[in-house]
Design a protein around this motif. Structure first.
Motif, PDB file in Angstrom:
ATOM      1  N   PHE A   1     131.598  31.681  47.929  1.00 52.46           N
ATOM      2  CA  PHE A   1     131.357  30.311  47.463  1.00 52.46           C
ATOM      3  C   PHE A   1     130.362  29.639  48.405  1.00 52.46           C
ATOM      4  CE2 PHE A   1     135.660  30.233  45.309  1.00 52.46           C
ATOM      5  CZ  PHE A   1     135.209  29.827  44.055  1.00 52.46           C
ATOM      6  N   VAL A   2     129.407  28.920  47.835  1.00 52.21           N
ATOM      7  CA  VAL A   2     128.536  28.045  48.611  1.00 52.21           C
ATOM      8  C   VAL A   2     129.217  26.679  48.688  1.00 52.21           C
ATOM      9  CG1 VAL A   2     126.308  26.852  48.645  1.00 52.21           C
ATOM     10  CG2 VAL A   2     126.441  29.252  47.883  1.00 52.21           C
ATOM     11  N   HIS A   3     129.433  26.183  49.912  1.00 59.69           N
ATOM     12  CA  HIS A   3     130.073  24.875  50.102  1.00 59.69           C
ATOM     13  C   HIS A   3     129.008  23.824  50.448  1.00 59.69           C
ATOM     14  CE1 HIS A   3     132.992  22.157  52.573  1.00 59.69           C
ATOM     15  NE2 HIS A   3     132.822  21.707  51.356  1.00 59.69           N
ATOM     16  N   HIS A   4     128.914  22.811  49.619  1.00 66.83           N
ATOM     17  CA  HIS A   4     127.911  21.762  49.814  1.00 66.83           C
ATOM     18  C   HIS A   4     128.430  20.735  50.819  1.00 66.83           C
ATOM     19  CE1 HIS A   4     125.195  23.020  46.488  1.00 66.83           C
ATOM     20  NE2 HIS A   4     126.313  23.604  46.084  1.00 66.83           N
ATOM     21  N   ASP A   5     128.102  20.963  52.087  1.00 67.64           N
ATOM     22  CA  ASP A   5     128.592  20.077  53.156  1.00 67.64           C
ATOM     23  C   ASP A   5     127.430  19.568  54.002  1.00 67.64           C
ATOM     24  OD1 ASP A   5     127.831  22.404  54.384  1.00 67.64           O
ATOM     25  OD2 ASP A   5     129.720  22.741  55.448  1.00 67.64           O
ATOM     26  N   ASP A   6     126.260  19.484  53.369  1.00 69.99           N
ATOM     27  CA  ASP A   6     125.061  19.137  54.121  1.00 69.99           C
ATOM     28  C   ASP A   6     124.388  17.915  53.501  1.00 69.99           C
ATOM     29  OD1 ASP A   6     122.643  19.051  55.505  1.00 69.99           O
ATOM     30  OD2 ASP A   6     122.499  21.241  55.619  1.00 69.99           O
ATOM     31  N   ALA A   7     124.989  16.751  53.772  1.00 65.46           N
ATOM     32  CA  ALA A   7     124.483  15.509  53.178  1.00 65.46           C
ATOM     33  C   ALA A   7     123.075  15.197  53.662  1.00 65.46           C
ATOM     34  CB  ALA A   7     125.429  14.352  53.511  1.00 65.46           C
ATOM     35  N   LYS A   8     122.749  15.692  54.838  1.00 69.17           N
ATOM     36  CA  LYS A   8     121.444  15.364  55.420  1.00 69.17           C
ATOM     37  C   LYS A   8     120.328  16.146  54.714  1.00 69.17           C
ATOM     38  CE  LYS A   8     119.288  14.983  59.958  1.00 69.17           C
ATOM     39  NZ  LYS A   8     119.256  15.664  61.252  1.00 69.17           N
ATOM     40  N   ARG A   9     120.488  17.448  54.605  1.00 68.16           N
ATOM     41  CA  ARG A   9     119.417  18.270  54.028  1.00 68.16           C
ATOM     42  C   ARG A   9     119.555  18.445  52.520  1.00 68.16           C
ATOM     43  NH1 ARG A   9     119.077  23.679  57.499  1.00 68.16           N
ATOM     44  NH2 ARG A   9     121.305  23.694  56.955  1.00 68.16           N
ATOM     45  N   GLU A  10     120.802  18.331  51.995  1.00 73.16           N
ATOM     46  CA  GLU A  10     120.977  18.480  50.552  1.00 73.16           C
ATOM     47  C   GLU A  10     121.984  17.446  50.060  1.00 73.16           C
ATOM     48  OE1 GLU A  10     123.381  20.646  48.357  1.00 73.16           O
ATOM     49  OE2 GLU A  10     121.983  21.275  46.795  1.00 73.16           O
ATOM     50  N   TYR A  11     123.186  17.857  49.708  1.00 73.16           N
ATOM     51  CA  TYR A  11     124.222  16.929  49.254  1.00 73.16           C
ATOM     52  C   TYR A  11     125.553  17.414  49.809  1.00 73.16           C
ATOM     53  CZ  TYR A  11     120.662  15.355  45.957  1.00 73.16           C
ATOM     54  OH  TYR A  11     119.511  14.867  45.412  1.00 73.16           O
ATOM     55  N   ALA A  12     126.517  16.520  49.909  1.00 67.12           N
ATOM     56  CA  ALA A  12     127.856  16.910  50.357  1.00 67.12           C
ATOM     57  C   ALA A  12     128.882  16.496  49.309  1.00 67.12           C
ATOM     58  CB  ALA A  12     128.173  16.270  51.705  1.00 67.12           C
ATOM     59  N   TYR A  13     129.607  17.478  48.802  1.00 64.40           N
ATOM     60  CA  TYR A  13     130.642  17.188  47.792  1.00 64.40           C
ATOM     61  C   TYR A  13     131.553  18.402  47.683  1.00 64.40           C
ATOM     62  CZ  TYR A  13     127.337  19.897  44.910  1.00 64.40           C
ATOM     63  OH  TYR A  13     126.486  20.865  44.439  1.00 64.40           O
ATOM     64  N   ASP A  14     132.802  18.185  47.369  1.00 62.11           N
ATOM     65  CA  ASP A  14     133.715  19.313  47.131  1.00 62.11           C
ATOM     66  C   ASP A  14     134.918  18.891  46.304  1.00 62.11           C
ATOM     67  OD1 ASP A  14     135.222  18.114  49.333  1.00 62.11           O
ATOM     68  OD2 ASP A  14     133.949  19.284  50.697  1.00 62.11           O
ATOM     69  N   ARG A  15     136.095  18.748  46.954  1.00 60.31           N
ATOM     70  CA  ARG A  15     137.333  18.556  46.193  1.00 60.31           C
ATOM     71  C   ARG A  15     137.308  17.353  45.259  1.00 60.31           C
ATOM     72  NH1 ARG A  15     141.492  21.826  48.082  1.00 60.31           N
ATOM     73  NH2 ARG A  15     141.310  22.442  50.260  1.00 60.31           N
ATOM     74  N   ALA A  16     136.748  16.247  45.739  1.00 56.58           N
ATOM     75  CA  ALA A  16     136.875  15.003  44.994  1.00 56.58           C
ATOM     76  C   ALA A  16     135.752  14.797  43.976  1.00 56.58           C
ATOM     77  CB  ALA A  16     136.908  13.831  45.971  1.00 56.58           C
ATOM     78  N   ASP A  17     134.803  15.724  43.932  1.00 63.20           N
ATOM     79  CA  ASP A  17     133.673  15.529  43.022  1.00 63.20           C
ATOM     80  C   ASP A  17     134.147  15.607  41.573  1.00 63.20           C
ATOM     81  OD1 ASP A  17     130.495  15.519  43.334  1.00 63.20           O
ATOM     82  OD2 ASP A  17     131.026  16.611  41.509  1.00 63.20           O
ATOM     83  N   LYS A  18     133.649  14.671  40.768  1.00 60.25           N
ATOM     84  CA  LYS A  18     134.119  14.635  39.379  1.00 60.25           C
ATOM     85  C   LYS A  18     133.480  15.712  38.512  1.00 60.25           C
ATOM     86  CE  LYS A  18     135.246   9.766  39.276  1.00 60.25           C
ATOM     87  NZ  LYS A  18     134.651   8.440  39.030  1.00 60.25           N
ATOM     88  N   LEU A  19     132.205  15.941  38.734  1.00 54.06           N
ATOM     89  CA  LEU A  19     131.493  16.899  37.878  1.00 54.06           C
ATOM     90  C   LEU A  19     131.591  18.330  38.393  1.00 54.06           C
ATOM     91  CD1 LEU A  19     128.096  15.332  36.724  1.00 54.06           C
ATOM     92  CD2 LEU A  19     129.989  16.108  35.301  1.00 54.06           C
ATOM     93  N   GLN A  20     131.354  18.515  39.699  1.00 54.09           N
ATOM     94  CA  GLN A  20     131.313  19.879  40.258  1.00 54.09           C
ATOM     95  C   GLN A  20     132.409  20.047  41.300  1.00 54.09           C
ATOM     96  OE1 GLN A  20     128.194  18.042  40.367  1.00 54.09           O
ATOM     97  NE2 GLN A  20     127.320  18.932  38.526  1.00 54.09           N
ATOM     98  N   THR A  21     133.638  19.999  40.824  1.00 54.69           N
ATOM     99  CA  THR A  21     134.802  20.073  41.708  1.00 54.69           C
ATOM    100  C   THR A  21     134.881  21.428  42.406  1.00 54.69           C
ATOM    101  OG1 THR A  21     135.849  18.831  39.926  1.00 54.69           O
ATOM    102  CG2 THR A  21     137.262  19.530  41.763  1.00 54.69           C
ATOM    103  N   PHE A  22     135.113  21.388  43.699  1.00 54.80           N
ATOM    104  CA  PHE A  22     135.356  22.624  44.451  1.00 54.80           C
ATOM    105  C   PHE A  22     136.685  22.433  45.183  1.00 54.80           C
ATOM    106  CE2 PHE A  22     134.052  25.378  48.291  1.00 54.80           C
ATOM    107  CZ  PHE A  22     134.614  26.510  47.731  1.00 54.80           C
ATOM    108  N   ASP A  23     137.762  22.759  44.496  1.00 57.63           N
ATOM    109  CA  ASP A  23     139.104  22.406  44.959  1.00 57.63           C
ATOM    110  C   ASP A  23     140.029  23.635  44.872  1.00 57.63           C
ATOM    111  OD1 ASP A  23     141.253  20.615  45.660  1.00 57.63           O
ATOM    112  OD2 ASP A  23     141.874  20.711  43.560  1.00 57.63           O
ATOM    113  N   LYS A  24     140.359  24.043  43.663  1.00 62.56           N
ATOM    114  CA  LYS A  24     141.168  25.264  43.491  1.00 62.56           C
ATOM    115  C   LYS A  24     140.426  26.479  44.044  1.00 62.56           C
ATOM    116  CE  LYS A  24     143.651  23.763  39.364  1.00 62.56           C
ATOM    117  NZ  LYS A  24     143.594  23.747  37.894  1.00 62.56           N
ATOM    118  N   GLY A  25     139.133  26.486  43.851  1.00 62.10           N
ATOM    119  CA  GLY A  25     138.320  27.592  44.357  1.00 62.10           C
ATOM    120  C   GLY A  25     138.388  27.667  45.874  1.00 62.10           C
ATOM    121  N   TRP A  26     138.325  26.507  46.503  1.00 55.41           N
ATOM    122  CA  TRP A  26     138.420  26.447  47.968  1.00 55.41           C
ATOM    123  C   TRP A  26     139.760  27.022  48.432  1.00 55.41           C
ATOM    124  CZ3 TRP A  26     135.400  25.076  52.120  1.00 55.41           C
ATOM    125  CH2 TRP A  26     136.073  24.909  53.334  1.00 55.41           C
ATOM    126  N   ASP A  27     140.842  26.569  47.796  1.00 57.66           N
ATOM    127  CA  ASP A  27     142.173  27.035  48.205  1.00 57.66           C
ATOM    128  C   ASP A  27     142.298  28.550  48.030  1.00 57.66           C
ATOM    129  OD1 ASP A  27     142.899  24.468  48.845  1.00 57.66           O
ATOM    130  OD2 ASP A  27     143.899  24.069  46.932  1.00 57.66           O
TER     131      ASP A  27
END
Lengths: 331, 331
Positions: free
Chosen positions: B281-307
């Motif tokens: 999985f690619v985790h979007h945690d780079d708000a500076k260079r790209e975007y940061a979003y995961d569990r709470a994102d409405k459109l591209q949720t990364f929650d069950k996948g993370w677990d």
């Protein structure tokens, strides 16, 4: 290339034929073809699209060739071979279905009364449904693999995979040696073809387009499985062939090969593109070595396709006159 | 290989990045990856399945790798890029639809009021329908080609094809150099991706699986065309991804790459096969260079996948910590 799936002995006949076809390209790319017009037309087309710098040069990624399967790459008489698989599956599954002994069309089939089977309205559809749906894709693939290694043609007493056309194996190898990507686009079931096309034709599963039913993801024993549902997804025949080509391949072929009116729309779709194009029909006119049928055949009619091929100058192969051999020789 | 479709200048950025990635494999296969755990895991897996004679050796034809597109190969914020295409198409088509000036959600869109668009029930679906159906596949492909050569991202002011991930281009090239066949398996529209994936990712149309609508063969001016119908054929997301893989590829991947819960079933399907397997999985945690979003994102949720990745020890890439660069540098 036939590699991973070549390990089974039953694939040796076709596999060796394919290797032979590939090895002999250097001398004569199509040794089982007589030096008649179809062979000359194929070779002229391949030379035309592969000559660097020529106006008709086609870059490698665009060299897509699509082949019908039944009647074009292997025989289809007295019935398409997938039906023999279905009939044999009914017999194999019968012990788990005691009710079939008195329920049509299964009762007739189990008694060997094929006239009785065909007399039942939608009888063949019922047989296809119970033998092709309700199981996982893995279970179905295993059943196909078991069957194709052992079952024999009722008239020729050959394995079905021995009833592939040696000249077409050579053509597949010749096209691939010239940068073509070869695809099957068949009315037959995609899940029925994929277990053996790589070993027999050198065409991997991802280059097989066929009719298909819908699939459903389920969990069994904690593992994901795909269940084959009794709902149609794609009928990859007639006007369904261009649909299958666009949805699965996404690129218009520059060469297409068929043998019946079910392939006509695929050939039309292919020829409607720009640049050099090639269309070929195999004509079954060899009652002695294979079968002879065309316009009047009920199942595999070759009528409108014949007329259009004549009108437009497409290539038509006479199996009797243009092919030296039909099936690969036993090694 | 990016050949036929590389002739357009707009593809040069991604194309050169891809060529650079391919050329640099000899020294370091993944130069834009830091020497952290994900890079080591990828290389260890590739070495394991490609070492001849080893117990874990996987024959070349079985080396299937599937990649999600949005958020895995290119960015997907603030909205999946296909939506920007749809919005721009509405504007381009507006002169032919004077009624849109007063009809929602088109009226809001044409005024630039995106809140108004999203407030309309099924507003986005209406926009997708008018921009993605009712035309031929050739017409649609031309519209995509025109758009992708010129349209720019609203926040980064880059061409959308400049917003592909350099580390993933390197990964694609590295896998292909090791005999893998790389496929896209995306929730995005298959007809939207195919016109440019070959030039940008080196992935040809026939290796792109995506969501699709039904097609219908028609004749226009004596030529066959395929009309895009407003009926769903495949939603290639979540449980639809294994279905798309089986129906279009017909072979279970041994490696799969995603970035959200929409990819979880594809990774589960991949990992449920026998033999060596790889999931990332690619985790979007780079708000500076790209975007940061995961569990709470409405459109591209990364929650069950993370677990599940954590529980099963799958590889998770931190874009911030594991990637030296995000986008290809301008040449």
């Amino acid at each position: 290339m036939p590699t991973a799936r070549m390990s089974k002995p039953w694939m040796l006949v076709a596999g060796l034929a394919l290797v032979y076809a590939q090895a002999s390209i250097a001398q004569d790319p199509l040794p089982s073809w007589n030096n008649t017009a179809p062979k000359k037309a194929v070779i002229a087309f391949v030379q035309r699209v592969t000559k660097p710098g020529s106006r008709d040069f086609v870059p490698v990624p665009e060299r897509i060739a699509t082949f019908d399967n039944d009647g074009t790459l292997w025989s289809e008489k007295p019935l398409p071979f997938q039906l023999f698989f279905a009939f044999d599956r009914v017999k194999a599954l019968a012990p788990q279905h005691p009710e079939w002994k008195t329920k049509e069309p299964f009762a007739s089939l189990l008694k060997g009364d094929m006239q009785g089977v065909f007399a039942v309205e939608k009888g063949v559809l019922q047989i296809m449904t119970v033998t092709h749906t309700g199981m996982t894709t893995d279970e179905f693939a295993r059943a196909v693999q078991e069957w194709i290694t052992t079952a024999k043609h009722p008239q020729k007493s050959l394995l079905f995979t021995q009833m592939v056309y040696q000249p077409m194996l050579e053509l597949l190898a010749y096209l691939r040696a010239n940068g073509f990507k070869t695809f099957i686009v068949s009315g037959g079931g995609v899940e029925f073809m994929r277990p053996w096309t790589e070993g027999v034709y050198g065409i991997p599963p991802e280059q097989v387009v066929g009719s298909s039913g819908k699939l459903k993801l389920e969990t069994r024993n904690g593992k994901p499985v795909l269940l084959k549902l009794p709902e149609v997804d794609l009928i990859d025949d007639k006007e369904g062939k261009p649909v299958g080509i666009q949805s699965r391949i996404g690129r218009r072929p520059i060469a297409a090969f068929g043998n019946s009116d079910g392939d006509l729309q695929m050939l039309q779709w292919t020829m409607a593109g720009s640049g050099p194009r090639f269309a070929l029909f195999v004509h079954h006119d060899d009652a002695k070595r294979e079968y002879a049928y065309d316009r009047a055949d009920k199942l595999q009619t070759f009528d409108k396709g014949w007329d259009e091929a004549m009108a437009k100058g497409w290539t038509v192969v006479s199996m009797r006159d243009d092919w030296k051999t039909i099936y690969p020789k036993d090694p």
